[in-house]
Design a protein around this motif. Structure first.
Motif, PDB file in Angstrom:
ATOM      1  N   GLU A 295      14.220  44.703 -15.401  1.00 32.27           N
ATOM      2  CA  GLU A 295      14.140  43.244 -15.436  1.00 32.27           C
ATOM      3  C   GLU A 295      12.761  42.885 -15.919  1.00 32.27           C
ATOM      4  O   GLU A 295      11.771  43.271 -15.287  1.00 32.27           O
ATOM      5  CB  GLU A 295      14.345  42.648 -14.041  1.00 32.27           C
ATOM      6  N   PHE A 296      12.648  42.240 -17.042  1.00 27.63           N
ATOM      7  CA  PHE A 296      11.305  41.878 -17.499  1.00 27.63           C
ATOM      8  C   PHE A 296      11.312  40.619 -18.350  1.00 27.63           C
ATOM      9  O   PHE A 296      12.327  40.223 -18.911  1.00 27.63           O
ATOM     10  CB  PHE A 296      10.659  43.034 -18.270  1.00 27.63           C
ATOM     11  N   ASN A 297      10.142  39.965 -18.394  1.00 25.52           N
ATOM     12  CA  ASN A 297       9.958  38.774 -19.221  1.00 25.52           C
ATOM     13  C   ASN A 297       8.927  39.089 -20.285  1.00 25.52           C
ATOM     14  O   ASN A 297       7.976  39.807 -20.040  1.00 25.52           O
ATOM     15  CB  ASN A 297       9.437  37.612 -18.379  1.00 25.52           C
TER      16      ASN A 297
ATOM     17  N   ASP B 267      17.611  41.080 -18.201  1.00 30.01           N
ATOM     18  CA  ASP B 267      17.967  41.589 -16.877  1.00 30.01           C
ATOM     19  C   ASP B 267      19.409  42.082 -16.908  1.00 30.01           C
ATOM     20  O   ASP B 267      20.005  42.237 -17.968  1.00 30.01           O
ATOM     21  CB  ASP B 267      17.744  40.510 -15.808  1.00 30.01           C
TER      22      ASP B 267
ATOM     23  N   THR C 186      13.855  36.963 -21.679  1.00 29.60           N
ATOM     24  CA  THR C 186      14.096  37.531 -20.354  1.00 29.60           C
ATOM     25  C   THR C 186      15.254  38.517 -20.494  1.00 29.60           C
ATOM     26  O   THR C 186      16.292  38.163 -21.041  1.00 29.60           O
ATOM     27  CB  THR C 186      14.501  36.443 -19.348  1.00 29.60           C
TER      28      THR C 186
ATOM     29  N   ARG D 215      22.158  30.940 -16.961  1.00 34.15           N
ATOM     30  CA  ARG D 215      20.726  31.178 -16.744  1.00 34.15           C
ATOM     31  C   ARG D 215      20.052  29.971 -16.099  1.00 34.15           C
ATOM     32  O   ARG D 215      19.310  30.105 -15.127  1.00 34.15           O
ATOM     33  CB  ARG D 215      20.044  31.428 -18.090  1.00 34.15           C
TER      34      ARG D 215
ATOM     35  N   SER E 188      21.933  39.824 -18.828  1.00 33.67           N
ATOM     36  CA  SER E 188      21.911  39.953 -20.287  1.00 33.67           C
ATOM     37  C   SER E 188      22.430  41.322 -20.701  1.00 33.67           C
ATOM     38  O   SER E 188      23.061  41.461 -21.750  1.00 33.67           O
ATOM     39  CB  SER E 188      20.530  39.701 -20.864  1.00 33.67           C
TER      40      SER E 188
ATOM     41  N   CYS F 229      19.016  37.212 -24.793  1.00 36.94           N
ATOM     42  CA  CYS F 229      17.685  37.610 -24.308  1.00 36.94           C
ATOM     43  C   CYS F 229      16.753  36.423 -24.123  1.00 36.94           C
ATOM     44  O   CYS F 229      15.738  36.558 -23.450  1.00 36.94           O
ATOM     45  CB  CYS F 229      17.016  38.567 -25.288  1.00 36.94           C
ATOM     46  N   CYS F 230      17.043  35.274 -24.765  1.00 37.81           N
ATOM     47  CA  CYS F 230      16.012  34.250 -24.845  1.00 37.81           C
ATOM     48  C   CYS F 230      15.860  33.490 -23.530  1.00 37.81           C
ATOM     49  O   CYS F 230      16.754  33.474 -22.694  1.00 37.81           O
ATOM     50  CB  CYS F 230      16.285  33.288 -25.979  1.00 37.81           C
ATOM     51  N   ALA F 231      14.711  32.873 -23.348  1.00 36.51           N
ATOM     52  CA  ALA F 231      14.437  32.154 -22.110  1.00 36.51           C
ATOM     53  C   ALA F 231      13.792  30.802 -22.387  1.00 36.51           C
ATOM     54  O   ALA F 231      13.169  30.224 -21.512  1.00 36.51           O
ATOM     55  CB  ALA F 231      13.552  32.990 -21.200  1.00 36.51           C
ATOM     56  N   ASP F 232      13.866  30.317 -23.633  1.00 37.42           N
ATOM     57  CA  ASP F 232      13.380  28.961 -23.870  1.00 37.42           C
ATOM     58  C   ASP F 232      14.311  28.226 -24.833  1.00 37.42           C
ATOM     59  O   ASP F 232      15.081  28.847 -25.567  1.00 37.42           O
ATOM     60  CB  ASP F 232      11.939  28.971 -24.403  1.00 37.42           C
TER      61      ASP F 232
ATOM     62  N   SER G 129       9.926  33.148 -25.813  1.00 33.73           N
ATOM     63  CA  SER G 129       9.953  33.842 -24.529  1.00 33.73           C
ATOM     64  C   SER G 129      11.324  34.473 -24.312  1.00 33.73           C
ATOM     65  O   SER G 129      12.350  33.876 -24.609  1.00 33.73           O
ATOM     66  CB  SER G 129       9.598  32.886 -23.398  1.00 33.73           C
TER      67      SER G 129
END
Lengths: 474, 117
Positions: free
Chosen positions: A50-52, A66, A64, A236, A69, A112-115, A62
């Motif tokens: 699990e990493f950002n 885990d 993420t 998410r 995903s 994978c994206c977080a924004d 950005s």
């Protein structure tokens, strides 16, 4: 792992363009891209990473990665691999592989994206690649289906952009987590975009025609993975923002019901599959912990169904002539997995999703499971002849094998009461279809699927979202 | 005293552009008009980003020794640049699609293309 992630996201795009420049390598490159995703997701899932990551400095991209995903990327890899093998057998053009590989890459970046901005770019690339795949046969019909999809998806993405900048204005960040304290308008606009892209409830009424009229490998990709790119970001965000919980609850229950009810009034087998997709997406959306496994179960099984539907002589249920044993096997295993038969991945996935739900919803979704069985029954009743396995249906057989093997992912589901409940549900559904529903075969084409009505539905969904959120928030 | 500040008027006009664009997509019966209306809507959205970026100041955000300048926020501007390019390519794709369709449906009426009169 950081470098591996960056390479993993970037490589499919590179491979896609190389496939077009060096046409002889096309199928190998598409296969390589999907294998890379399978390896990446296996590493993530097995080592429980699990990493950002934040690339390109502040306000950059950005990411993420885990467990959740991991499952979605695995689904993407498996479905693309099967479609690539299918294209191999049908000697598809380099153009097809290019679009498929680029689509594959952008779907991976969504997972994978977080924004919101990375997500926007990825979703738009998906929209364009999908349009090109749908309209590739260049009949009037396929161009129209593609244009309709692009017009609708671009319109909602414009609303989404407004929502994203409203989040930025109040929070100074485009990260998913910034949605926490954002205004109601921002949430409504962003959710409208994602729900429509994801084919959920009324905003997903574009889906049946698009998925039913595309070529079978394209339908398989669309139903298997592309619609999940709208749902993944909602899952998410819902993990971080509590206010979204009632929306997820209402829309997922609504879409399960809507898909099942409208699916009963279809006699075209690809439309049945498409409505089944609308209803199954509800389980993925509500799944939280089980969402990953459910997405895998549904994606693989539905891709198998759509790929095999390409070799049927006619799409009208009841008048389909006998099919080969291998095709029949694929259709039967995949549809039984969606119905949730023990021994296939659909069973464990459904139990995992249902285990975390409140009582009323659990009860209602179990009732809808009977509907799922009824709408997929005609598939089981297609006659078959011969006993041989053909090379033609190898992609389907591969996906069917995956549904059997993947049932090991959640072995805790195998308890007597649950097995009996599921078998009883399937038996009841089969009974209702065989004794009653089959005789009527009502057909109903909803006027909601016309372009103008699809656009009007957007406003209705927006009002609905606004009402729910305004009621929830002070 | 002014009844409305100039910022509020600009914001209202920008959001009105978005709404007019969307109404066009909804109400125009011709496919080409729908595509153009989508472009109007997209223009409105781009203007909204510029509006948000210019909230704090209008000076171009260039690194210099002087401090305390009211410069515009570069982040929304950078973001919308991507969106403009994507919007342009989608417009182009849709217009090509419309040209193809126009061979058999010269009026480009949506109801005619969908096969309902």
């Amino acid at each position: 792992m950081v470098n591996f992630t960056v390479i993993f996201i970037f490589l499919p795009f590179l491979l896609g363009f190389i496939a077009y420049l060096l046409p002889k390598t096309d199928r190998f490159l598409a296969t390589a891209a999907s294998l890379l995703s399978i390896i990446f997701s296996a590493v993530v899932l097995i080592t429980r990473q699990e990493f950002n990551l934040v690339l390109m400095g502040n306000f950059g991209v950005s990411l993420t990665v885990d467990n959740l995903s991991g499952y979605f990327i695995l689904t993407n890899g498996l479905v693309t691999l099967a479609v690539a093998i299918y294209g191999w057998l049908k000697s598809k053009t380099p153009y097809f592989y290019t679009q498929l590989t680029i689509l594959h890459g952008s779907v991976n970046s969504v997972f994978c994206c977080a924004d919101f901005i990375t997500l926007y770019v990825a979703l738009e690339v998906i929209g364009i690649a999908t349009f090109l795949l749908i309209s590739y046969p260049r009949h009037n019909r396929s161009i129209w289906i593609g244009l309709r999809y692009l017009l609708l998806s671009n319109t909602v993405m414009l609303f989404y952009l407004v929502g994203a900048v409203l989040v930025f204005q109040s929070q100074g960040s485009f990260a998913f987590a910034a949605l926490q304290n954002a205004s109601v308008e921002a949430m409504v606009l962003i959710l409208l975009g994602l729900l429509t892209k994801g084919g959920i409830f009324l905003s997903g009424m574009w889906l049946p025609l698009t998925h039913a009229e595309s070529e079978s490998p394209v339908s398989a990709t669309l139903s298997g993975i592309v619609v999940k790119t709208g749902i993944f970001p909602i899952i998410r965000c819902a993990q971080m923002v509590e206010e979204l919980a009632p929306i997820v609850e209402i829309f997922s229950t609504g879409t399960v019901t809507l898909g099942v009810v409208l699916g009963m009034f279809c006699t075209d087998i690809k439309r049945i599959f498409a409505f089944s997709t609308i209803s199954q997406l509800g389980y993925v959306l509500i799944g939280s912990e089980g969402a990953g496994i459910y997405a895998l179960a549904h994606g693989v099984a539905k891709a198998g169904l759509f790929l095999t539907s390409g070799s049927l002589a006619t799409r009208q249920i009841g008048s389909i002539p006998p099919i080969s044993f291998s095709n029949w096997l694929v259709l039967a295993v995949c549809s039984l997995s969606i119905m949730g038969l023990p021994g296939l991945v659909g069973f464990g996935a459904k139990e995992l999703v249902l285990a975390h739900l409140p009582q009323w919803q659990n009860w209602w979704l179990n009732l809808c499971s009977i509907g799922t069985v009824i709408i997929l029954c005609p598939v089981l009743l297609i006659p078959c002849q011969g006993k041989t396995l053909e090379k033609e249906s190898s992609p389907g057989l591969f996906l069917a094998a995956v549904t059997v093997i993947a049932s090991l992912l959640y072995p805790h589901a195998y308890k007597w009461d649950k097995i009996i409940k599921t078998v009883a549900t399937i038996a009841l559904g089969l009974g209702i279809y065989y004794r009653g529903w089959r005789r009527w075969q009502w057909q109903y084409n909803s006027p909601l699927e016309q372009l103008e009505n699809l656009l009007s539905l957007l406003t209705i969904v927006a009002v609905l979202l606004f009402t729910i959120l305004a009621y929830e928030l002070p | 005293m002014l009844l409305f500040s100039s910022t509020a008027i600009v914001k209202a006009l920008v959001l009105a552009t978005v709404t007019i664009g969307f109404s066009g997509i909804l109400w125009k019966k011709n496919l080409l008009m729908k595509i153009i209306a989508m472009d109007v809507m997209s223009t409105g959205v781009v203007a909204f980003y510029v509006f948000i970026a210019a909230r704090r100041g209008l000076i171009a955000p260039i690194l210099s020794d002087r401090s305390g300048l009211d410069y515009g926020d570069p982040v929304p501007q950078a973001v919308i640049l991507t969106a403009i390019v994507i919007g342009l390519s989608i417009q182009a794709l849709m217009l090509v699609g419309a040209i193809k369709l126009a061979k058999d449906h010269p009026t480009l009426e949506v109801s005619e293309i969908e096969g309902r009169e």
